[in-house]
Design an enzyme around this catalytic site. Structure first.
Site, PDB file in Angstrom:
ATOM      1  NE  ARG A 227      -1.871   5.620  67.484  1.00 32.80           N
ATOM      2  CZ  ARG A 227      -2.868   6.172  66.377  1.00 32.80           C
ATOM      3  NH1 ARG A 227      -2.885   5.223  65.521  1.00 32.80           N
ATOM      4  NH2 ARG A 227      -3.370   7.382  66.860  1.00 32.80           N
ATOM      5  CD  GLU A 256       4.152   4.781  62.300  1.00 33.83           C
ATOM      6  OE1 GLU A 256       3.795   6.128  62.331  1.00 33.83           O
ATOM      7  OE2 GLU A 256       3.441   4.093  62.371  1.00 33.83           O
ATOM      8  CG  HIS A 275       0.544   6.011  60.764  1.00 31.55           C
ATOM      9  ND1 HIS A 275       0.885   6.095  62.011  1.00 31.55           N
ATOM     10  CD2 HIS A 275      -0.600   6.009  60.767  1.00 31.55           C
ATOM     11  CE1 HIS A 275      -0.035   6.002  62.795  1.00 31.55           C
ATOM     12  NE2 HIS A 275      -1.181   6.144  62.015  1.00 31.55           N
TER      13      HIS A 275
END
Length: 310
Positions: A227, A256, A275
């Site tokens: 993360r 993000e 991601h």
């Protein structure tokens, strides 16, 4: 826990990973109604498969997260509302392991340079001492759960020596050595690759800070498939700009999408991916199998839910 499951919603937020209709079709043979839903249809469901969290989920009986990470879900609120939460732990080991292997092969064989050169139509070979091979190199995997073990298995097949960091120093199959969390700085000191695979918790928030990067080798590459917030991002940028470490491959970020102004975009020895380390065309099937198993367990009433978090 027992409840009547009549309608299962596939929340449209999963569209960030796969078309929700694919999962709904895959689960259409279940003995319950399965429909793609938006926020305005949550109240009509008993359970939901989702990527994102909505407060309206507190009125449901069961939430299934298509990711392994569940830090976006408010555990205390779910417990108070008696809402069951399951996740998708166990489906990402091979996919993320192959992505990490790809990062390491890119750095070692200079593939990222070749791709960049191709965009400029530039024929430029690496310097004689730039490229290297992976056998004999050491990877320190911080987090030895399902994700970390999947990375270890894939890298081990490439001849990489694998060590790990976990809460205890107890041995883990597939790792040559294990360090306790308290010995993180010692563990990363001699590794050419340091790979974050830990869940985001209060203890792992900014686990990789200036001190951690200072402890790494100057020729080390840092990889984050955990993360974004397990890393102090400004400290990482400082380490890269000062050549304290060689480079980084980053799939997750504190914000993000990664802001356009981030210096990480333009660093030669940094690989940025959006991601998606676990993405595969079979993702919806992998999630669907967990959901299917739990529906069957609910129907039989004989077993606890698989991958239950709350």
């Amino acid at each position: 826990m027992h409840f009547e499951l009549e309608r299962l919603g596939v929340h449209d937020s999963v569209d960030a990973v796969f078309p929700p209709s694919e999962l709904a079709d895959y689960l259409s043979d279940l003995p319950v109604a399965v429909d793609v839903i938006g926020d305005d249809e949550i109240a009509d469901c008993d359970a939901v498969v989702t990527l994102e969290y909505r407060e309206a989920f507190l009125d449901l009986d069961w939430i299934h997260s298509i990711q392994a990470g569940v830090d976006r879900f408010p555990f205390d609120d779910l417990k108070a509302a008696d809402v069951l939460l399951t996740n998708s732990t166990g489906i990402h080991d091979r996919t993320v392991g192959e992505t990490v292997a790809g990062y390491l092969l890119a750095f070692s064989r200079r593939l990222h340079d070749h791709v960049a050169n191709q965009q400029e139509r530039r024929w430029e070979r690496p310097e004689w001492d730039e490229a290297f091979t992976l056998p004999g190199k050491t990877a320190c995997i911080v987090g030895t759960g399902t994700l970390g073990r999947g990375v270890a298995e894939t890298l081990g097949a490439l001849g990489v020596r694998v060590i790990g960091v976990r809460r205890s120093g107890d041995p883990v199959p597939g790792f040559e050595a294990i360090y306790a969390n308290d010995d993180l700085l010692e563990a990363v000191a001699d590794a050419e690759f340091v790979i974050a695979t830990v869940p985001l918790t209060d203890e792992t928030h900014h686990l990789f800070d200036a001190e951690a990067f200072d402890a790494m080798r100057e020729d080390a590459y840092f990889v984050n498939v955990a993360r974004g917030s397990v890393v102090d991002e400004p400290a990482l940028v400082d380490a890269l700009e000062s050549d304290s470490i060689e480079g980084a491959a980053l799939d997750v970020f504190e914000e993000e999408p990664l802001p356009e102004a981030s210096p990480l975009w333009e660093m030669d020895e940094v690989i940025v991916t959006p991601h998606c380390a676990a993405y595969t065309r079979d993702y919806f099937r992998d999630v669907g199998e967990i959901v299917r198993e739990n529906v069957e367990r609910l129907e039989s009433g004989d077993e606890a839910f698989h991958n239950r978090v709350v």
